[in-house]
Design a protein around this motif. Structure first.
Motif, PDB file in Angstrom:
ATOM      1  N   TYR A  96       0.833  -1.208   0.000  1.00 54.11           N
ATOM      2  CA  TYR A  96       0.000   0.000   0.000  1.00 54.11           C
ATOM      3  C   TYR A  96       0.866   1.256   0.000  1.00 54.11           C
ATOM      4  CZ  TYR A  96      -3.497   3.400   1.520  1.00 54.11           C
ATOM      5  OH  TYR A  96      -4.323   4.500   1.604  1.00 54.11           O
ATOM      6  N   PHE A  97       1.889   1.290   0.860  1.00 54.91           N
ATOM      7  CA  PHE A  97       2.720   2.493   0.947  1.00 54.91           C
ATOM      8  C   PHE A  97       3.674   2.610  -0.237  1.00 54.91           C
ATOM      9  CE2 PHE A  97       1.606   2.137   5.518  1.00 54.91           C
ATOM     10  CZ  PHE A  97       1.031   3.384   5.652  1.00 54.91           C
ATOM     11  N   VAL A  98       4.085   1.492  -0.808  1.00 53.03           N
ATOM     12  CA  VAL A  98       4.896   1.555  -2.033  1.00 53.03           C
ATOM     13  C   VAL A  98       4.075   2.150  -3.174  1.00 53.03           C
ATOM     14  CG1 VAL A  98       6.027   0.167  -3.811  1.00 53.03           C
ATOM     15  CG2 VAL A  98       6.480  -0.300  -1.404  1.00 53.03           C
ATOM     16  N   VAL A  99       2.837   1.669  -3.324  1.00 50.26           N
ATOM     17  CA  VAL A  99       1.962   2.190  -4.381  1.00 50.26           C
ATOM     18  C   VAL A  99       1.635   3.658  -4.134  1.00 50.26           C
ATOM     19  CG1 VAL A  99      -0.343   1.979  -5.390  1.00 50.26           C
ATOM     20  CG2 VAL A  99       1.002  -0.074  -4.945  1.00 50.26           C
ATOM     21  N   SER A 100       1.483   4.055  -2.862  1.00 49.31           N
ATOM     22  CA  SER A 100       1.149   5.449  -2.541  1.00 49.31           C
ATOM     23  C   SER A 100       2.253   6.419  -2.937  1.00 49.31           C
ATOM     24  CB  SER A 100       0.862   5.587  -1.039  1.00 49.31           C
ATOM     25  OG  SER A 100      -0.245   4.786  -0.670  1.00 49.31           O
ATOM     26  N   ASN A 101       3.499   5.939  -3.003  1.00 46.55           N
ATOM     27  CA  ASN A 101       4.617   6.791  -3.401  1.00 46.55           C
ATOM     28  C   ASN A 101       4.760   6.922  -4.921  1.00 46.55           C
ATOM     29  OD1 ASN A 101       5.409   7.327  -0.758  1.00 46.55           O
ATOM     30  ND2 ASN A 101       6.689   5.491  -0.656  1.00 46.55           N
ATOM     31  N   ILE A 102       3.943   6.195  -5.676  1.00 48.64           N
ATOM     32  CA  ILE A 102       3.966   6.259  -7.140  1.00 48.64           C
ATOM     33  C   ILE A 102       2.753   7.060  -7.606  1.00 48.64           C
ATOM     34  CG2 ILE A 102       4.021   4.932  -9.286  1.00 48.64           C
ATOM     35  CD1 ILE A 102       5.146   2.592  -7.684  1.00 48.64           C
ATOM     36  N   ARG A 103       2.972   8.209  -8.215  1.00 44.83           N
ATOM     37  CA  ARG A 103       1.860   9.111  -8.566  1.00 44.83           C
ATOM     38  C   ARG A 103       0.869   8.474  -9.539  1.00 44.83           C
ATOM     39  NH1 ARG A 103       4.587  15.124  -9.421  1.00 44.83           N
ATOM     40  NH2 ARG A 103       5.336  15.382  -7.247  1.00 44.83           N
ATOM     41  N   LEU A 104       1.373   7.737 -10.498  1.00 47.15           N
ATOM     42  CA  LEU A 104       0.485   7.159 -11.522  1.00 47.15           C
ATOM     43  C   LEU A 104      -0.487   6.136 -10.949  1.00 47.15           C
ATOM     44  CD1 LEU A 104       3.067   6.653 -14.431  1.00 47.15           C
ATOM     45  CD2 LEU A 104       1.412   8.509 -14.162  1.00 47.15           C
ATOM     46  N   LEU A 105      -0.157   5.561  -9.772  1.00 48.26           N
ATOM     47  CA  LEU A 105      -0.981   4.483  -9.217  1.00 48.26           C
ATOM     48  C   LEU A 105      -1.793   4.927  -8.005  1.00 48.26           C
ATOM     49  CD1 LEU A 105       1.665   1.592  -9.350  1.00 48.26           C
ATOM     50  CD2 LEU A 105       0.050   2.295 -11.130  1.00 48.26           C
ATOM     51  N   GLN A 106      -1.729   6.201  -7.637  1.00 47.83           N
ATOM     52  CA  GLN A 106      -2.359   6.635  -6.392  1.00 47.83           C
ATOM     53  C   GLN A 106      -3.879   6.543  -6.432  1.00 47.83           C
ATOM     54  OE1 GLN A 106      -0.869  10.512  -5.413  1.00 47.83           O
ATOM     55  NE2 GLN A 106       1.070   9.733  -4.616  1.00 47.83           N
TER      56      GLN A 106
END
Length: 456
Positions: A96-106
């Protein structure tokens, strides 16, 4: 009533462990960061609390604290919770936190977090295929399937850390491995560093003056208008200073890299000189003695691991009982082996527990400070919580062999019919590889250090 009192004791100790994990998180890991995600702090503290509770139950097992039914219940409860956290909660929040740091996947962070978790589960499940870790009669949904895979990862981490620690500890403590550093060596290196910094400053001044001249020349050319001014601006060749500007910049870059190396070498020499002065004190001599002791232990551990691997041997008696039996038979004295092995095993297990928790927390703190940042800190803490939980579960697997036979029964019942001998053999293999690799690495680093000092 007895079960209620036992449960109050266990839950009170878990609250205390949770509070200690919370304080460690705030005072050590996140003291330089602003806590924005309290779920990370809660997950870390829960993992720490239930990991310590497993060690507490081992001590209770040896001392006979609480009733056997209460201990069995809390063993099961503790094991189910720690597995739930390690396999479902922590991996999901890491994703969840890895994905949250990627703008395209937020915008679809929840969906991609589930994808990351399913990917983790696939590789986690496939991990158990190459290893003979289970009895064939266990079903696919049994708890042994989860413990066995967590055990493989945790035992591997333990063996890697133990192998490196067994070699690095004597290398760090023993004054024999220290380089002979004098004040003149440090002064010569500092003088070289100051000369390099002066060269960098002078060349940067030269670059600034050249750019100023180029700017002034450009201003003069802009004032010349008309046909002859345009012809002169097109046909004029670049001056020598403009041509040398890129060369000077390359020299500055090389000198800055050299200054960084000289600075690091200066710090290293000063730290080595402080260690030499420290080794002359009483405490330094004590640690030097410990270094010799641990070097003997390292050689013995490597030798025994090699013997166990070559002859496919796994001990069936705990080391304390075996050592007492050999001593009693050799000296021919009357001695209550069972009574004293119980108490010495309790002391040994207590030392193992305290040193394991302390050593792992110190290692996690150093690792966190080395690689953390404001954006990655939440992910790194969760990864450390995952490592910590697997490490402690595996410690229980391996610590079972250090317990007298009558105390292994409930641990075996709780963990299930695992292939315990495999984990001990796997630990020996990884420990041997880690120790030999560490010896080679430290040998090359120690050999290269004086040569590096001579060349600078």
């Amino acid at each position: 009533m007895s079960f209620f009192v036992d449960s109050v004791i266990m839950f009170t100790s878990q609250v205390l462990f949770f509070g200690f994990g919370w304080l460690f998180f705030m005072r050590q890991l996140f003291k330089d960061y602003e806590v924005r995600q309290y779920v990370v702090q809660v997950v870390f503290s829960i993992t720490f609390a239930f990991s310590c509770t497993m060690f507490e139950l081992i001590i209770f097992e040896i001392l006979g604290v609480l009733s056997s039914t209460s201990r069995y219940f809390h063993w099961k409860l503790n094991l189910y919770v720690i597995l739930l956290v390690l396999i479902f909660v922590v991996p999901f929040y890491i994703g969840y936190f890895v994905v949250s740091n990627i703008r395209l996947l937020q915008r679809q962070r929840l969906l991609f977090s589930c994808v990351v978790w399913f990917t983790f589960m696939y590789f986690f499940w496939k991990l158990g295929d190459p290893f003979p870790i289970l009895s064939p009669k266990h079903g696919i949904l049994s708890i042994e399937q989860l413990i066995s895979r967590v055990g493989v990862i945790g035992v591997t981490l333990m063996a890697l850390l133990s192998g490196f620690g067994a070699v690095n500890c004597p290398y760090t403590y023993m004054s024999y491995f220290l380089r002979n550093v004098t004040d003149s060596d440090i002064l010569a290196l500092e003088r070289r560093l100051l000369q390099t910094m002066d060269m960098i400053v002078s060349k940067k001044k030269r670059i600034a003056m050249t750019r100023r001249q180029m700017y002034q020349r450009g201003e003069e050319q802009n004032k010349q208008t008309g046909f002859w001014g345009m012809i002169k601006s097109v046909t004029s060749s670049p001056s020598g200073s403009e041509t040398d500007l890129s060369l000077i910049q390359q020299e500055v870059d090389a000198l800055e890299e050299l200054s960084r190396q000289l600075f690091l070498e200066t710090v290293d020499l000063q730290a080595t000189k402080e260690r030499i002065e420290y080794s002359k004190t009483f405490q330094g001599k004590y640690f030097n003695f410990l270094g010799y002791f641990f070097s003997i232990y390292c050689v013995w551990k490597i030798f025994m691991a090699t013997i166990n691997i070559v002859f496919d041997r796994v001990g069936k008696t705990d080391p304390v009982t075996r050592g007492i039996e050999i001593t009693v038979n050799y000296l021919g004295i009357q001695f209550d082996v069972k009574f004293w092995s119980q108490h010495i095993s309790f002391i040994l297990v207590g030392i193992i527990i305290v040193t394991s928790i302390r050593g792992l927390l110190i290692t996690l703190t150093k690792f966190f400070y080395a690689i953390s940042s404001s954006k990655s800190s939440n992910v790194i803490v969760l990864v450390l919580a995952q490592i910590m939980g697997m490490y402690f579960v595996s410690s229980v697997l391996l610590m079972r062999m250090s317990m007298p036979l009558e105390y292994r029964t409930i641990v075996t019942e709780v963990l299930g019919e695992l292939q315990f001998n495999f984990y001990h053999r796997w630990f020996d293999v990884i420990f041997l590889v880690s120790a030999l690799s560490s010896i080679l690495f430290l040998y090359l680093a120690h050999k290269q250090a004086p040569e590096k000092h001579m060349t600078l």
